[in-house]
Enzyme design. Sequence first.
Site, mmCIF file in Angstrom:
data_model
loop_
_atom_site.group_PDB
_atom_site.id
_atom_site.type_symbol
_atom_site.label_atom_id
_atom_site.label_comp_id
_atom_site.label_asym_id
_atom_site.label_seq_id
_atom_site.Cartn_x
_atom_site.Cartn_y
_atom_site.Cartn_z
ATOM 1 N N HIS A 170 63.480 -25.975 -11.314
ATOM 2 C CA HIS A 170 62.592 -26.855 -10.548
ATOM 3 C C HIS A 170 61.955 -26.090 -9.388
ATOM 4 O O HIS A 170 60.732 -26.139 -9.194
ATOM 5 C CB HIS A 170 63.405 -28.040 -10.016
ATOM 6 C CG HIS A 170 62.652 -28.960 -9.114
ATOM 7 N ND1 HIS A 170 62.156 -30.178 -9.527
ATOM 8 C CD2 HIS A 170 62.299 -28.851 -7.806
ATOM 9 C CE1 HIS A 170 61.540 -30.780 -8.525
ATOM 10 N NE2 HIS A 170 61.615 -29.990 -7.459
ATOM 11 N N GLU A 171 62.774 -25.359 -8.626
ATOM 12 C CA GLU A 171 62.245 -24.652 -7.458
ATOM 13 C C GLU A 171 61.304 -23.521 -7.867
ATOM 14 O O GLU A 171 60.248 -23.320 -7.255
ATOM 15 C CB GLU A 171 63.389 -24.111 -6.599
ATOM 16 C CG GLU A 171 64.349 -25.159 -6.076
ATOM 17 C CD GLU A 171 63.673 -26.284 -5.324
ATOM 18 O OE1 GLU A 171 62.532 -26.105 -4.853
ATOM 19 O OE2 GLU A 171 64.278 -27.369 -5.215
ATOM 20 N N HIS A 210 57.897 -24.742 -8.682
ATOM 21 C CA HIS A 210 57.045 -24.957 -7.508
ATOM 22 C C HIS A 210 56.248 -23.689 -7.208
ATOM 23 O O HIS A 210 55.073 -23.747 -6.818
ATOM 24 C CB HIS A 210 57.884 -25.334 -6.290
ATOM 25 C CG HIS A 210 58.260 -26.776 -6.222
ATOM 26 N ND1 HIS A 210 57.354 -27.794 -6.437
ATOM 27 C CD2 HIS A 210 59.446 -27.391 -5.956
ATOM 28 C CE1 HIS A 210 57.959 -28.956 -6.308
ATOM 29 N NE2 HIS A 210 59.226 -28.747 -6.016
ATOM 30 N N GLU A 230 55.983 -32.424 -7.725
ATOM 31 C CA GLU A 230 57.415 -32.630 -7.956
ATOM 32 C C GLU A 230 57.683 -32.967 -9.419
ATOM 33 O O GLU A 230 58.653 -32.485 -10.012
ATOM 34 C CB GLU A 230 57.936 -33.758 -7.058
ATOM 35 C CG GLU A 230 57.954 -33.435 -5.577
ATOM 36 C CD GLU A 230 58.918 -32.307 -5.236
ATOM 37 O OE1 GLU A 230 59.868 -32.085 -5.998
ATOM 38 O OE2 GLU A 230 58.708 -31.659 -4.204
ATOM 39 N N HIS A 275 58.959 -37.481 -4.034
ATOM 40 C CA HIS A 275 60.013 -37.453 -5.046
ATOM 41 C C HIS A 275 60.160 -38.802 -5.739
ATOM 42 O O HIS A 275 60.594 -38.871 -6.892
ATOM 43 C CB HIS A 275 61.343 -37.047 -4.416
ATOM 44 C CG HIS A 275 61.362 -35.644 -3.906
ATOM 45 N ND1 HIS A 275 60.917 -35.312 -2.645
ATOM 46 C CD2 HIS A 275 61.754 -34.482 -4.492
ATOM 47 C CE1 HIS A 275 61.048 -34.014 -2.471
ATOM 48 N NE2 HIS A 275 61.540 -33.478 -3.570
#
Length: 803
Positions: A386-387, A390, A410, A480
């Site tokens: 996920h990070e 980004h 997100e 989120h």
Amino acid sequence: MNHSRNRAASPQGARGPRRRLAATVAITAAALAFSALPGSAGAAPLSHAPDGARTTGALPQIKAAPRPGSGTVHLSPGQRRRLLGQAADAAAGTARALRLGPQEKLVPKDVIQDADGTVHTRYERTYSGLPVIGGDLIVHERHGGARTVTYASEKKLTLPTTAAKVPAATAKKAALSKAMAKGTRKAATHTAPRKVVWMLGDQPRLAWETVVTGVQQDGSPSERHVVTDAASEAVLENAEHVESAQGNSLYSGQVTIGSTRQDDGTYALIDPQRGGHRTLDSSVTSNGVLFTNDVDVWGDGTAANPRTAAVDAAYGARTTWDFYLDRFGRNGIADDGRGSTSRVHYEQQPGVPLANANWQDGCFCMSYGDGADGHHPVTSLDIAAHEMTHGVTSSTAALGEYGESPALNEAISDMMAAAVEFYADNPNDVPDYTMAELDDLHGDGKPIRYMDLPSKAGISSVGYAPLDYWTPQAKSDEPHMAAGVGDHFFYLLAEGSGQKTINGVAYDSPTYDGLPVAGIGLTDAADVVYRALTVYMTSTTDYAGARTATLQAAADLYGSGSAAYEAVANAWAAVNVGTGYVHHIAVEPPPTEPVAVGQPVRRQITASSSRPGALSYSAKSLPRGLSIDHATGLITGTPDKAGDYSSAIVITDATGDTRNLSFTWTALESGGHFFVNPTTYVIPRWGTAESPLVVRGKPGSAPSDLKVTVDLDHGFSNAMVIDLIGPDGTVIHVKPWGPWVLTPELHETYTVDASAITTVGTWKLRVTDGTPGFYNLDPGHLQRWSLDFSGTGPAVTTDSPAR
């Protein structure tokens, strides 16, 4: 883990020392005072010393080992460049002092300085311009003292010829065969074999070195260097340069991660195969200190061991890198081959653990906390993916910080995190459509997000619940939470709606429109989203824009008439974004707000087909006085009878498939003293909307207490300025600006003096958006308005206007 042997490349790409015993010799300081040496003379001949080192003449032996306490000091980039430059300037003299042959040259590769002033300069060697494998050496120069040299090979380097008998193509073919025989799968060569000098055997040989890439049996990347004799085609070496050792993670079991062996024999968490990705310990300093270890085994699978979280972070970075490379050919987060940095045990402030994880563009890094209690590192695979996603988004669409773009950002990270989990297929972290199910971020043992039905996560710590479907709230909701719209779309696109069990996890995904959705599979869903992100999305893309982008991506990948294309539209429609396809026909919801007797109607049916050819339209039981254009779908006319009509629209495509829309359409009574226009008009941002109203009857003047009832919606409805325009153009002010109260709707009846205006004709209501410029609100809607000419007395303000 992936471990890179300590090999140094020459300008031609030569590799450094294999695992052979090196010889250390001592030479005089005068011998390395290169500028004083004659062109053909140097130090005295070298001879063997009793301990196996070689020394010059009668000079005492000086051991190469550093004195206690003389550890390495940090060199700034400028200091390092300066020392390497000095070594390059002196390289020819160094070669002469070492009695190298006239065809041999030294190329400075690296330099290290100790605290006691000793400088260690590493050189690669060439012979007639060819890289020499096993020919590297290190000169150790003590401050104010003697110098010693460590050789990778003691042999004298001479060759009868540098012309190869075996062609390069033959060497390449042999190398591929030998690599596959050693277990390399998907073997391939991306560069031509290079001619080298091999110094690791019984004698120097001219050889070909071929780099064969692929996949090892355990799934690790493979980089085999196959060296074949250029005279006999004999295989001199078939070495894997990516070795696998083990890391014991907290969440993913025993995994392979990238590490590098350092000059002092220790290992560091630097992944040489993935852009030099580094894993740092931020419990020491916020910027982090590189994880090192005496052995190439990391962590013990418990949170108590600080290296365990490092294993999870390094594994997440490795797996995500491989996913993007294997699936999309993306070479790292920014597609530039550059590795990022992972910082674990990160703290919000000293002594206060970070309860989450994040990506930062500035440091090109991920930071992972240890959870709210300091004992649950937030380092599971889906969090890492996920990070890092980004970072991919930042490097591509750069989705912004306004409107729905942050939520979409997100959501895309969640989408790709799920895709990475399924790509890894790790039995210790079973692939699923939930986020952080292993990290226990909230201390309740539950995931933080459910993609099949986001609202299952409940009310968050910020007081919101994730959105299952799009609403106008998505623009202002916490990102989120609003990400639930995109998460739900992706699950439906990948797996479809309804009940199912995937990898032992039960899912039950509903749809906004109640229509079923057929999934296209996670791989294709990820392909669509990645192409949309990298090719079509921009910094301002919202969910409607994401629908457009993913449809275009699906058209690019599979064709606009494909089942995948329709599935993308259907998945978006299932979360209340746009329209879906039924029988290959998509149609906007028909404008079914009431019509009014005596008021002209113009309503457009908007539809499309995923198949080529024109659409045709027909209708049944429309309000009396209305008809539909069979070619355009435009409904026009003037209703002449009030009532409820069971209407149906039938749309037919060029192949004969049809889609039927059935609904009740009401025609309101409008005449006598009461006239109404129930058609919705958009109030543009900072613009004006005008709605007409036809008044019929006996000629005469309007009353002095004409009642004007208005129904509208707008985020700041009190900022709307309302005027009534008579048939002769006279403007009567109905509502001024204010009061300064944010109200989402306005339902009011106003009384105005219209006695100077003739009743019969077309009246207009004008609504002007007077919202201050610093508000960025959505357009509003004039839902309906009416005039009451009964003249019964002073106005009465109500919340329920006359009908």
